[in-house]
Design an enzyme around this catalytic site. Sequence first.
Site, PDB file in Angstrom:
ATOM      1  N   ASP A  91      16.577   9.639 -42.540  1.00  6.69           N
ATOM      2  CA  ASP A  91      18.009   9.840 -42.491  1.00  6.69           C
ATOM      3  C   ASP A  91      18.792   8.643 -43.012  1.00  6.69           C
ATOM      4  OD1 ASP A  91      20.360  11.215 -42.057  1.00  6.69           O
ATOM      5  OD2 ASP A  91      19.523  12.232 -40.325  1.00  6.69           O
ATOM      6  N   GLY A 114      20.541  21.784 -40.173  1.00  8.02           N
ATOM      7  CA  GLY A 114      21.752  22.487 -40.576  1.00  8.02           C
ATOM      8  C   GLY A 114      22.038  22.305 -42.057  1.00  8.02           C
ATOM      9  N   GLY A 131      19.626  20.763 -35.190  1.00 12.09           N
ATOM     10  CA  GLY A 131      18.641  21.482 -35.996  1.00 12.09           C
ATOM     11  C   GLY A 131      18.877  21.208 -37.457  1.00 12.09           C
ATOM     12  N   ASP A 185      17.624  12.004 -32.695  1.00  7.58           N
ATOM     13  CA  ASP A 185      17.228  13.027 -33.665  1.00  7.58           C
ATOM     14  C   ASP A 185      16.928  12.410 -35.033  1.00  7.58           C
ATOM     15  OD1 ASP A 185      20.127  12.650 -33.393  1.00  7.58           O
ATOM     16  OD2 ASP A 185      20.271  13.953 -35.129  1.00  7.58           O
ATOM     17  N   ASN A 186      17.204  11.126 -35.182  1.00  3.06           N
ATOM     18  CA  ASN A 186      16.899  10.463 -36.450  1.00  3.06           C
ATOM     19  C   ASN A 186      15.708   9.519 -36.323  1.00  3.06           C
ATOM     20  OD1 ASN A 186      18.958  11.798 -37.743  1.00  3.06           O
ATOM     21  ND2 ASN A 186      20.468  10.183 -37.372  1.00  3.06           N
ATOM     22  N   ARG A 189      13.110  16.048 -50.174  1.00  5.95           N
ATOM     23  CA  ARG A 189      12.587  14.972 -49.317  1.00  5.95           C
ATOM     24  C   ARG A 189      11.160  15.297 -48.887  1.00  5.95           C
ATOM     25  NH1 ARG A 189      16.281  13.148 -44.373  1.00  5.95           N
ATOM     26  NH2 ARG A 189      15.736  15.159 -43.474  1.00  5.95           N
ATOM     27  N   ARG A 213      10.823  14.998 -34.649  1.00  7.83           N
ATOM     28  CA  ARG A 213      11.621  13.876 -34.158  1.00  7.83           C
ATOM     29  C   ARG A 213      11.521  13.720 -32.645  1.00  7.83           C
ATOM     30  NH1 ARG A 213      16.100  14.717 -38.085  1.00  7.83           N
ATOM     31  NH2 ARG A 213      15.154  16.180 -39.537  1.00  7.83           N
ATOM     32  N   LYS A 228      17.310  19.067 -49.043  1.00  3.00           N
ATOM     33  CA  LYS A 228      18.451  18.638 -48.243  1.00  3.00           C
ATOM     34  C   LYS A 228      19.717  19.007 -49.013  1.00  3.00           C
ATOM     35  CE  LYS A 228      19.835  14.641 -45.546  1.00  3.00           C
ATOM     36  NZ  LYS A 228      19.702  13.187 -45.379  1.00  3.00           N
TER      37      LYS A 228
HETATM   38  P1  AMP Z   1      22.880  13.673 -39.311  1.00  6.45           P
HETATM   39  O1  AMP Z   1      24.124  12.927 -39.048  1.00  6.45           O
HETATM   40  O2  AMP Z   1      22.551  13.769 -40.742  1.00  6.45           O
HETATM   41  O3  AMP Z   1      21.734  13.178 -38.490  1.00  6.45           O
HETATM   42  O4  AMP Z   1      23.147  15.195 -38.859  1.00  6.45           O
HETATM   43  C1  AMP Z   1      23.403  15.564 -37.537  1.00  6.45           C
HETATM   44  C2  AMP Z   1      23.414  17.071 -37.404  1.00  6.45           C
HETATM   45  O5  AMP Z   1      24.469  17.663 -38.164  1.00  6.45           O
HETATM   46  C3  AMP Z   1      22.145  17.745 -37.882  1.00  6.45           C
HETATM   47  O6  AMP Z   1      21.824  18.813 -37.017  1.00  6.45           O
HETATM   48  C4  AMP Z   1      22.516  18.253 -39.253  1.00  6.45           C
HETATM   49  O7  AMP Z   1      21.733  19.353 -39.626  1.00  6.45           O
HETATM   50  C5  AMP Z   1      23.981  18.638 -39.066  1.00  6.45           C
HETATM   51  N1  AMP Z   1      24.723  18.568 -40.336  1.00  6.45           N
HETATM   52  C6  AMP Z   1      25.095  17.457 -40.977  1.00  6.45           C
HETATM   53  N2  AMP Z   1      25.773  17.754 -42.107  1.00  6.45           N
HETATM   54  C7  AMP Z   1      25.826  19.088 -42.191  1.00  6.45           C
HETATM   55  C8  AMP Z   1      26.373  20.016 -43.133  1.00  6.45           C
HETATM   56  N3  AMP Z   1      27.026  19.621 -44.225  1.00  6.45           N
HETATM   57  N4  AMP Z   1      26.227  21.334 -42.873  1.00  6.45           N
HETATM   58  C9  AMP Z   1      25.575  21.751 -41.780  1.00  6.45           C
HETATM   59  N5  AMP Z   1      25.041  20.945 -40.858  1.00  6.45           N
HETATM   60  C10 AMP Z   1      25.156  19.616 -41.045  1.00  6.45           C
HETATM   61 MG    MG Z   2      19.737  13.513 -38.880  1.00  4.99          MG
END
Ligand code: AMP
Ligand code: MG
Length: 491
Positions: A260, A85, A83, A250-251, A169, A176, A106
């Site tokens: 992403d 996050g 989700g 998810d990307n 963004r 997705r 972001k």
């Molecule tokens: P990503 O690698 O950017 O595709 O992120 C994968 C998942 O990790 C997604 O659900 C993001 O929301 C969560 N996520 C990545 N970095 C953080 C962060 N610093 N704090 C909270 N959630 C994160």
């Molecule tokens: Mg992502």
Amino acid sequence: MFDSSYRRLGDAYSVLCAATPVSEPKWMAFNHALAETMGWPKAWRETDEALAALAGNSTLAGSTPYATVYAGHQFGSYNPQLGDGRALMLGEWCTEEGKRLDVQLKGAGRTPFSRGGDGRSPIGPVVREYLVSEAMAALGVPTTRALAAVATGDPVLRQGPEPGGILTRVASSHLRIGTVQYFAMSKGGDGVAELVNHITMRHYQEELAQSSAANPGTTQVLLKGVCKRLASLVAQWQSLGFIHGVLNTDNMLLCGETVDYGPCAFMDNYAADRVFSSIDTGGRYAYQNQPGIVHWNLSVLAQCLLPLMHDDQEKALQAAQHAVDLFPRHFTDVHGALLANKFGLGTFRESDRELVDGFFKALAEGDLDFTLAFRWLTEVAGGNLDHTPLPELFKPSVALLKWLDGWRAVRKQRNADTEATLEQMRKANPVVIPRNHRVAEAISAAELGDYRVLNDYHQRWQTPYEWHADDRLYAASPEPEVRVTRTFCGT
Ligand code: AMP
Ligand code: MG
């Protein structure tokens, strides 16, 4: 005007959530050209009010921020719940021309989907995404956009303390493959039909209107549409030497935009198995694997949509298979057309494969730069290198010079040596790309509070297919000792 049609699907899809304020926001960059197309008033843009809103310290009129839920296969393993996050949706901005754009912060603090994370982002990933996503847009590749980059004034803790940042963004939508997966695979199918309807109405209305009476299924239209758009997207990545780095489901956006910009990079010296991401130890998302991986991701989407395709299981399977099979065909067509432009061949024929392979073999063996090699070829086709710094920047190997004979022969045979194909080459072979070592330079300067390098590179990468006076600097490939070969997600 802000709207949130996605919120109206209900709380199962997203939850309301506020940004966490930051101490001392400062602009790092603001994308006036993009703001202009969105109709964000010029007088407002650089006010304290705008800064506060894009730092998460205040809420824009009409915006009710929320975070969305999704799932996804990460490096092949299913994670039933991810989700936003580290991202917060401000809402869907509706332009006067009738465009609907997701606007998202972001790095604006924790959300209910942050799990163990802090919901923040260091400055590095913000600068990388700002630069690379905007360069991609200028190169003509469908992508999410970067409206603003703000430094928060607060440290985030990673390896050590790092200055924090927030990126604004903008995307056609952030929905997705993983969003569909969440409802199909984690929720047993509840809510998928409503989601499919929402996405199709939002992104595939034209395709829906054109679908034949024999095949009116919304789901089929969506699946086919996504397969085609993503095939075309990954073909464009391949043609530019762009390596995404984390092609998890998810990307992958259903609207077909690149999203992403984590450990992504453009390759300098060519290698088919090039990997940059520090976490991609098995090379799953290496350059040459990207088309196959995107195809795999689409088969996951198809599987999620099966129950909606047809009441008859056999017929559902056939329809899904038909849609997923569009991917390799469409990829081959688009990629072939792009190669024809890059090599100045007019059209691409199966028999050209050997010629193309020979070029890449010469690049690999000579440790030659992907981007400069194609631009060099372009200028060779134009019959004059001297209006460019190429003689200093690019030294063709003996093998590559020898390869030219075969290339010239094919062009001649096909009457393809024309002003029109030369123009196609100029528009397909950029002079500058957001090279990794330059992005790294912009990040290092920004970490010290100097945003000039960031804004300077941003500016230069807006006209990537043209030569500029100072391209001895901007177009140069890195010396082997300054090549950046590892990139990090920055999560
Ligand atoms: P990503 O690698 O950017 O595709 O992120 C994968 C998942 O990790 C997604 O659900 C993001 O929301 C969560 N996520 C990545 N970095 C953080 C962060 N610093 N704090 C909270 N959630 C994160
Ligand atoms: Mg992502």
